[in-house]
Design a protein around this motif. Structure first.
Motif, PDB file in Angstrom:
ATOM      1  N   GLN A 295       0.822  -1.218   0.000  1.00 24.11           N
ATOM      2  CA  GLN A 295       0.000   0.000   0.000  1.00 24.11           C
ATOM      3  C   GLN A 295       0.849   1.259   0.000  1.00 24.11           C
ATOM      4  O   GLN A 295       0.479   2.273  -0.606  1.00 24.11           O
ATOM      5  CB  GLN A 295      -0.921  -0.001   1.227  1.00 24.11           C
ATOM      6  CG  GLN A 295      -1.878   1.181   1.299  1.00 24.11           C
ATOM      7  CD  GLN A 295      -3.030   1.092   0.329  1.00 24.11           C
ATOM      8  OE1 GLN A 295      -3.878   0.221   0.425  1.00 24.11           O
ATOM      9  NE2 GLN A 295      -3.070   2.003  -0.637  1.00 24.11           N
ATOM     10  N   ARG A 318      -8.904  -0.280  -0.931  1.00 26.56           N
ATOM     11  CA  ARG A 318      -8.712  -1.704  -1.228  1.00 26.56           C
ATOM     12  C   ARG A 318      -9.658  -2.591  -0.412  1.00 26.56           C
ATOM     13  O   ARG A 318      -9.937  -2.307   0.753  1.00 26.56           O
ATOM     14  CB  ARG A 318      -7.277  -2.112  -0.899  1.00 26.56           C
ATOM     15  CG  ARG A 318      -6.243  -1.731  -1.943  1.00 26.56           C
ATOM     16  CD  ARG A 318      -4.868  -2.183  -1.513  1.00 26.56           C
ATOM     17  NE  ARG A 318      -3.918  -2.175  -2.620  1.00 26.56           N
ATOM     18  CZ  ARG A 318      -2.658  -2.588  -2.519  1.00 26.56           C
ATOM     19  NH1 ARG A 318      -2.177  -3.020  -1.355  1.00 26.56           N
ATOM     20  NH2 ARG A 318      -1.871  -2.568  -3.575  1.00 26.56           N
ATOM     21  N   ASN A 320     -10.629  -5.890   1.823  1.00 28.24           N
ATOM     22  CA  ASN A 320      -9.878  -6.518   2.910  1.00 28.24           C
ATOM     23  C   ASN A 320      -9.313  -7.877   2.514  1.00 28.24           C
ATOM     24  O   ASN A 320      -8.492  -8.442   3.236  1.00 28.24           O
ATOM     25  CB  ASN A 320     -10.770  -6.676   4.144  1.00 28.24           C
ATOM     26  CG  ASN A 320     -11.041  -5.343   4.819  1.00 28.24           C
ATOM     27  OD1 ASN A 320     -10.131  -4.562   5.047  1.00 28.24           O
ATOM     28  ND2 ASN A 320     -12.307  -5.058   5.105  1.00 28.24           N
ATOM     29  N   GLY A 332     -13.984  -1.905   2.574  1.00 22.84           N
ATOM     30  CA  GLY A 332     -12.597  -2.320   2.576  1.00 22.84           C
ATOM     31  C   GLY A 332     -11.773  -1.615   3.636  1.00 22.84           C
ATOM     32  O   GLY A 332     -12.276  -1.221   4.690  1.00 22.84           O
ATOM     33  N   THR A 333     -10.498  -1.410   3.340  1.00 23.60           N
ATOM     34  CA  THR A 333      -9.560  -0.867   4.307  1.00 23.60           C
ATOM     35  C   THR A 333      -9.760   0.627   4.517  1.00 23.60           C
ATOM     36  O   THR A 333     -10.436   1.305   3.739  1.00 23.60           O
ATOM     37  CB  THR A 333      -8.109  -1.108   3.862  1.00 23.60           C
ATOM     38  OG1 THR A 333      -7.831  -0.254   2.732  1.00 23.60           O
ATOM     39  CG2 THR A 333      -7.889  -2.554   3.461  1.00 23.60           C
ATOM     40  N   ASP A 334      -9.103   1.135   5.585  1.00 31.21           N
ATOM     41  CA  ASP A 334      -9.160   2.562   5.905  1.00 31.21           C
ATOM     42  C   ASP A 334      -7.856   3.282   5.564  1.00 31.21           C
ATOM     43  O   ASP A 334      -7.574   4.347   6.113  1.00 31.21           O
ATOM     44  CB  ASP A 334      -9.448   2.753   7.396  1.00 31.21           C
ATOM     45  CG  ASP A 334     -10.894   2.475   7.748  1.00 31.21           C
ATOM     46  OD1 ASP A 334     -11.754   2.649   6.873  1.00 31.21           O
ATOM     47  OD2 ASP A 334     -11.163   2.069   8.894  1.00 31.21           O
ATOM     48  N   ALA A 335      -7.081   2.739   4.633  1.00 28.06           N
ATOM     49  CA  ALA A 335      -5.804   3.366   4.286  1.00 28.06           C
ATOM     50  C   ALA A 335      -5.992   4.784   3.769  1.00 28.06           C
ATOM     51  O   ALA A 335      -5.079   5.618   3.872  1.00 28.06           O
ATOM     52  CB  ALA A 335      -5.072   2.523   3.242  1.00 28.06           C
TER      53      ALA A 335
END
Length: 726
Positions: A295, A318, A320, A332-335
């Motif tokens: 990432q 993205r 998971n 999805g993710t918390d990026a």
């Protein structure tokens, strides 16, 4: 006469933080960045809007809404096997869900984009609406030969049925879907597999029709070249540049190697018609190159393109899981909430309209914005020294908004220590840091969310031995306005002095220690009615206390300050905002088709109009169109005699457009920069009428049949009468 009060305090006081009611998001989708909420349900997006706004994303993109059987936990690729080219409610997203999401998003300044699959429907009857099984609406021509443009637009993508995009009924179905999404509050469309649908020059009117719905922004997924007529697509939508976008993360550790790809550099597509990314949902979810890229590398690639002028950038949230068959519908993710990504987005939002300059040097890529700042992206962390491209980043000492490290900027170089993310963001703006010793250079955000006029104002508002209360200005994006500001000259003086502040304290010391001040480059410069003048920022503490002043003659003025362009303009109250001439406050309008524009952004407003029922009928043929005059205290435009407009565009001399583009023409309306309009019913007689039957008015011998609600009827004779029909 220089207006300086109070001692020169020596303690640095940091900014007070962002204005809680405004996340600084731009008004248009293209001017900001997009969070791809890939596979998130509408309710999941809605629950995270505050986080998304705080991360600086101006828009969110939803996956397709064209199947009735999708729910959390469904395979992700079901979403791209549409049942119909129409909205299909499901537990993934119902009509009520989408409407509620759009309404809530608007309170944050976030726009909603929906992904639309128009190229194909699911493979067999029973998996698509039976409407598609008649009249050749689906083609089964076999696979695609990518060396043959006709095959690209008429062949089957995979084993799906290729939609007959040339068919008039199919085209109407596509436009109806866009209209449906708009009615629920959607502001933009992403067109999946756009290059597989032909263009008007290739005998297909799909794009010219579906993009004609006013007030909607569009972008198309166009991968690779394959003889694609990209400039024709760009007439109707923004376009993706996957080769340039993918190159940084796929081959160079997240570091871009040049200003742009073949669309911009070789084919001449404007930056304002391009969408970039660090990765896409295809490169991650289709088991392609990015699924195994860290990432942090993707974030660096995103940072290289998300800080640009003109082009927008898409950030994939993205899933998971990893792998084509493992990824399911759901958040999805918390990026996207990372400090680096958030600060890059906020930089982009603060720099709208400022030219960019890209410098690539080995493992480092730097984007500078004229009179704004810089974003530096490097492979890894540590000390860097890069060129100040174009000399765009104002000289001074900056605090990196990501790491907190100190950077030194000269007219030729930018030097400092990049933190662990490999991304540094430098500018004097919202969020603290930036610009020690940099007074008088560059632009910036207002830290308190407000701006006040200080100067020769009447009574307690005016300056004296204490700052006074000042005159509050109204904020729209990065533009501030104040109407009917009265200036009164001090005893023995013939001119009135004033400047601006984003903080007003009880004393001059308190004001200057906490304020950013905005004033003239030369003390006492006289502002000319209706003309813009340069505005200089004086940073808090020592520089703020030395803020120089503009002068005007005594009287009442409308004042507009643009912190993006760093300009100020004063217009005598009642003359409008930038038009030609004065205009009687109660001037009678005799033109049959006309409108006004509320120019709070201080644009050089141009009007372009046409009649969409007669595509060849342009009302005023030369883009960007007519200048506006001033009548009744507002900018005014009237259609040429014999011309009947149905659509209209207001632009800043052909650049930024009100509401993002095409607007419906409403006779007598006052339009605003955000694309909305109001109708002035002051002194207008209201006549209640039934709507079930035709209604006839005989006013001075003129009959008007079936007037729509809210229509103004102007009847000329001995005088003009206006009637408002509820």
């Amino acid at each position: 006469m220089k207006k300086i009060f109070g001692a020169l305090a020596l303690t640095l006081c940091l900014g007070q933080g962002a204005w809680a009611a405004d996340y600084g998001l731009p008004s248009g989708i293209q001017e900001g960045n997009i969070l791809h909420c890939f596979n998130w349900t509408a309710q999941e997006v809605k629950a995270n809007l505050k986080n998304i706004a705080e991360a600086g994303f101006g828009s969110v993109q939803l996956s397709p809404l064209q199947r009735p059987d999708v729910k959390a936990g469904s395979p992700w690729h079901d979403l791209y096997r549409p049942y119909d080219l129409a909205f299909k409610s499901s537990s993934y997203c119902s009509e009520a869900d989408l409407k509620a999401l759009c309404e809530e998003a608007a309170t944050y300044g976030i726009k909603v984009i929906v992904d639309v699959v128009a190229n194909h429907v699911d493979r067999t009857a029973g998996y698509h609406d039976t409407w598609w099984d008649a009249n050749g609406r689906v083609r089964w021509n076999g696979g695609i030969n990518y060396g043959d443009r006709y095959s690209i637009t008429h062949g089957q993508l995979g084993d799906y049925g290729d939609v007959n995009s040339e068919d008039a009924e199919v085209i109407a179905r596509g436009k109806a879907y866009v209209e449906k999404l708009k009615s629920l509050g959607v502001k933009g469309i992403r067109w999946d597999a756009a290059k597989h649908i032909a263009t008007p020059s290739e005998g297909c009117n799909f794009w010219s029709t579906v993009t004609s719905v006013p007030g909607m922004w569009h972008y198309g997924e166009i991968l690779n070249d394959d003889g694609t007529p990209i400039n024709e697509y760009a007439k109707y939508m923004s376009v993706t540049d996957n080769r340039y976008s993918n190159g940084a993360a796929q081959n160079n550790g997240g570091i871009q190697q040049g200003y742009g790809g073949s669309w911009v550099v070789d084919r001449g597509v404007a930056d304002t018609k391009v969408v970039y990314w660090g990765e896409s949902h295809d490169t991650y979810s289709n088991d392609e190159w990015s699924q195994n890229v860290d990432q942090s590398v993707i974030d660096r690639a995103y940072a290289c393109v998300a800080c640009r002028n003109g082009a927008t950038a898409l950030y994939l949230a993205r899933p998971n899981a990893k792998g084509f068959n493992n990824i399911k519908v759901g958040k999805g993710t918390d990026a996207y909430k990372s400090k680096a990504i958030s600060e890059v987005n906020k930089f982009r939002n603060a720099m709208v309209g400022k030219a960019d300059y890209c410098e690539a040097a080995g493992n480092t890529f730097c984007v500078t914005r004229e009179n704004g700042g810089a974003v530096i992206v490097t492979r890894g962390s540590g000390q860097v020294s890069v060129a100040n491209g174009g000399g765009y980043c104002p000289a001074g000492t900056y605090t990196d908004k990501v790491s907190g490290n100190t950077f030194t900027v000269t007219s030729s170089t930018i030097s400092g220590n990049v933190g662990a993310s490999g991304i540094a963001v430098l500018y004097d703006g919202e969020g603290g840091g930036g610009g020690e010793g940099g007074g008088g250079e560059g632009g910036g955000e207002v830290t308190e969310g407000g701006l006040w006029i200080l100067g020769n104002l009447p009574g307690a508002a005016g300056w004296s031995t204490t700052p006074g209360t000042g005159k509050a200005m109204t904020k729209t994006g990065n533009t501030f306005t104040a109407k009917d500001v009265e200036f009164v000259a001090a005893a023995g003086e013939s001119k009135c002095y004033f400047n601006l502040t984003d903080y007003v304290g009880a004393t001059w010391d308190e004001t200057n220690m906490n304020a950013n001040r905005y004033g003239a480059a030369t003390e006492g410069v006289t502002l000319t009615d209706g003309q813009t003048s340069t505005m200089v920022k004086y940073a808090n503490n020592v520089d703020a206390s030395g803020c120089l002043s503009w002068t005007v003659a005594p009287g009442k003025y409308d004042v507009t300050a643009d912190l993006s362009a760093m300009t100020i303009k004063v217009v005598k109250a009642g003359e409008g905002d930038g038009g030609e001439g004065g205009g009687d406050d109660n001037e009678i309008i005799t033109d049959p088709y006309y409108c006004y524009f509320d120019n709070t952004a201080g644009w050089n407003v141009k009007v372009w109009a046409w009649n969409d029922t007669e595509p060849s009928c342009t009302v005023n043929p030369n883009w960007p169109g007519d200048s506006m005059t001033t009548k009744n205290g507002k900018l005014y435009w009237a259609a040429p005699e014999g011309k009947i407009p149905t659509m209209i565009i207001f632009s800043n001399n052909g650049g930024e457009k009100a509401g993002g583009g095409d607007l419906e023409f409403v006779n007598g309306a006052t339009y605003h920069v955000d694309g909305s309009y109001t109708m002035d019913t002051t002194g207008v007689e209201t006549i209640e009428t039934a709507t079930e039957a035709p209604v006839y008015f005989n006013l001075q011998g003129v009959r008007v049949e079936n007037p729509s609600n809210g229509i103004f009827i102007k009847v000329s004779g001995n005088k003009t009468t206006k009637v408002y029909v509820k």
